[in-house]
Structure formats: structure tokens, C-alpha cells
Write an enzyme that holds these catalytic residues in place. Structure first.
Site, PDB file in Angstrom:
ATOM      1  N   LEU A 166     -49.248  47.949  97.125  1.00  0.00           N
ATOM      2  CA  LEU A 166     -48.194  47.004  97.513  1.00  0.00           C
ATOM      3  C   LEU A 166     -48.701  46.222  98.724  1.00  0.00           C
ATOM      4  O   LEU A 166     -49.205  46.822  99.678  1.00  0.00           O
ATOM      5  CB  LEU A 166     -46.909  47.759  97.888  1.00  0.00           C
ATOM      6  N   HIS A 186     -30.469  47.472 114.177  1.00  0.00           N
ATOM      7  CA  HIS A 186     -31.890  47.221 113.870  1.00  0.00           C
ATOM      8  C   HIS A 186     -32.571  48.541 113.507  1.00  0.00           C
ATOM      9  O   HIS A 186     -33.357  48.617 112.573  1.00  0.00           O
ATOM     10  CB  HIS A 186     -32.609  46.588 115.071  1.00  0.00           C
ATOM     11  N   ASP A 209     -30.853  40.453 107.144  1.00  0.00           N
ATOM     12  CA  ASP A 209     -29.880  39.956 108.124  1.00  0.00           C
ATOM     13  C   ASP A 209     -28.641  40.856 108.160  1.00  0.00           C
ATOM     14  O   ASP A 209     -28.290  41.479 107.160  1.00  0.00           O
ATOM     15  CB  ASP A 209     -29.501  38.509 107.753  1.00  0.00           C
TER      16      ASP A 209
END
Ligand code: IPE
Ligand code: IPE
Ligand code: MG
Length: 263
Positions: free
Chosen positions: A146, A52, A35
Site C-alpha cells: 500500500l 485528533h 475532517d
């Protein structure tokens, strides 16, 4: 005589922070609410999308540190169901960025042996974004260094409702008996299955809420809130969050002596 002040962790270099980490106490699964991108851009007089875009560098750094440390699962919140209520131009820009990320980053993920998975109401994404999501999932399905799960058009309550619907269908079909339903069985119907619940959830940007993320899965997760905005959350900040996690005493409702004797 002057007292020596204890050196704050934030004054240590990245390698000093790394040396402080206990390799036996690392989380197996880290979840992140990324965020603060919009505020990062607005503070610089830039359009929100630039925040972003910058945030993608943070995603890369967090992935690479997980790989280096052997953290096996990372789940990141990239777009919530509620984010569909943002202005159309911001949604469009986010979707293009997602497609750009997946189309350009895919080979890097494969090289690093990262398995990509997406969770959420993916059918609501534009067809081209769905295409890149499916392609990336397919091409990385065999990798396991991962497990990178990206929550897209995701809401924790919808996930639970969807799980209930599938479970009811299984009961109706006779595949599951009502008496068999317990917490582990229910969890099998969630989109994160078979991942373990997150040990650590990090939320950046100073907000101290869950915003409909992994509601079932965070029942006993350690929560780490930092005021750092997501585009500024890099290796150093991730290391600080991991050190903070290692300072916590996880009790799971028990008393400490019971934990050490059962360990
Ligand atoms: C997080 O950054 C990314 C998404 C929710 C897509 P924000 O866009 O929420 O940034 P702020 O919170 O407005 O600063
Ligand atoms: C949460 O951030 C969702 C993501 C990070 C994708 P928001 O910025 O949308 O959450 P609220 O509105 O502050 O709760
Ligand atoms: Mg926000």
C-alpha cells in the site's frame, strides 16, 4: 399484507457489507479529507486535540481495510497550508501527534508492507517532525503493498505552482521542449507522481468542499461526502463509502454504451 421494507445498507453487519463489495470494481487510489476531529471532541466537552488523537484509530482502520481489500494507494489530508493559521497551541499539538504517530507506528507500517510518503511544503514542519517524516519514508521506501501518502503542510495550488517552476527550469535547461508539454508530462511534476489519480475522494464531517486538496488530480474523481466525523469513520463507514462508489456510473464525458464497448 405488509410490504417488506428494503434493508438499508446501514443496517447490515460489517461482513454483510464486505460480501456486497465487487472485488473487480474497487478503486485503485482512495483520497481522504479527514475532517471533523475538533467537533468530535467539542461535542464531548474535550479539548480539540483529543479528536485528533482519536482520529488516529480511524487512520489505522482505513489503512488495514485498504490492505485487506488490495487497494494499492491511500492519500490522506492531515494538515493543510491553511491550517498554519490555527492557534499556535493546536498546531504544536498536531505536530507532536504527528511525530508520535510516526515514531510509534513505523514498525507496524513496515510489518504491513506499507510505503509511507509525505507531500506538501515539508520544509515548514518543525525539524523534529521533518526528521520522523524522512526516517519513515526512507525505512519504508522498498515496500509496496500500500502506498500511503500523507499530505502535510499541503496546498493544491502551491503544488501546481511548484510543478510549473520545475517544468520551466527543465525547459530552460533544454531537457524539455515547450511542444512536448501535455497533461501526462505536466502530471510528472506533481508531488503525487507516479500515483494514478484518485478514483474516490471521501470527505468526512459534512463539509462539501475540496479545501485546496489535490486540485489537479481530482478532475474525474468520484466525490463522497459523509456527515460522519473523522474519529467515527471506521471500517463500516469506509465500506459504505466503497459501496456508494461502486453504485456510481463513471462516464468520463462519454455515453455509457461507448464505455462498455471500449472496455
Ligand atoms: C481535521 O479536523 C483535522 C485537521 C484539519 C488537522 P478539524 O480540526 O478541522 O476538525 P473540525 O472541522 O474543526 O471539527
Ligand atoms: C481540511 O480541513 C484540511 C484537513 C483535513 C487536513 P479543514 O477543517 O482545515 O478545512 P476547512 O477550513 O473546513 O475548509
Ligand atoms: Mg475542519
Amino acid at each position: 399484507m405488509r410490504h417488506q421494507l428494503p434493508i438499508g445498507l446501514d443496517q447490515l453487519s460489517e461482513s454483510e457489507l464486505l460480501a456486497k463489495l465487487d472485488p473487480d470494481l474497487l478503486p485503485k487510489h482512495v483520497a481522504v479529507i479527514m475532517d471533523g476531529n475538533g467537533r468530535w471532541a467539542e461535542m464531548r466537552g474535550l479539548p480539540r486535540i483529543e479528536g485528533h488523537r482519536e482520529g488516529i484509530h480511524s487512520v489505522r482502520e482505513v489503512i488495514s481495510l485498504c490492505l485487506e481489500l488490495g487497494i494499492g494507494a491511500l492519500t490522506i489530508y492531515a494538515f493543510s497550508q491553511e491550517n498554519w493559521n490555527r492557534p499556535r497551541h493546536e498546531i504544536n499539538a498536531l505536530m507532536s501527534l504527528l511525530e508520535h504517530y510516526l515514531s510509534t507506528e513505523r514498525s507496524g507500517l513496515i510489518e504491513q508492507q506499507v510505503q509511507f510518503r509525505a507531500i506538501g511544503r515539508l520544509d515548514l514542519l518543525p525539524p523534529s517532525a521533518q526528521h520522523w517524516v524522512r526516517t519513515t519514508e526512507r525505512e519504508t521506501a522498498h515496500l509496496d503493498k500500500l502506498i500511503l501518502t500523507v499530505a502535510l503542510s499541503y496546498g493544491g495550488r502551491s503544488e501546481i505552482v511548484d510543478a510549473v517552476k520545475s517544468l520551466v527550469a527543465a525547459v530552460k535547461a533544454g531537457a524539455v521542449q515547450i511542444d512536448q508539454i501535455d497533461e501526462p508530462l505536466f502530471a510528472q511534476y506533481l508531488s503525487t507522481y507516479p500515483l494514478p489519480d484518485p478514483d474516490l475522494l471521501i470527505r468526512t464531517s459534512g463539509e462539501t468542499r475540496i479545501s485546496n486538496f489535490l486540485l489537479w488530480q481530482v478532475a474525474y474523481t468520484e466525490l463522497c461526502f459523509t456527515s460522519t466525523l473523522w474519529p467515527d469513520f471506521r471500517r463500516r463507514q469506509f465500506l459504505l463509502a466503497l459501496l456508494e462508489y461502486q453504485r456510481r456510473e463513471r462516464r468520463f464525458g462519454r455515453v455509457l454504451s461507448a464505455i462498455s464497448s471500449s472496455a
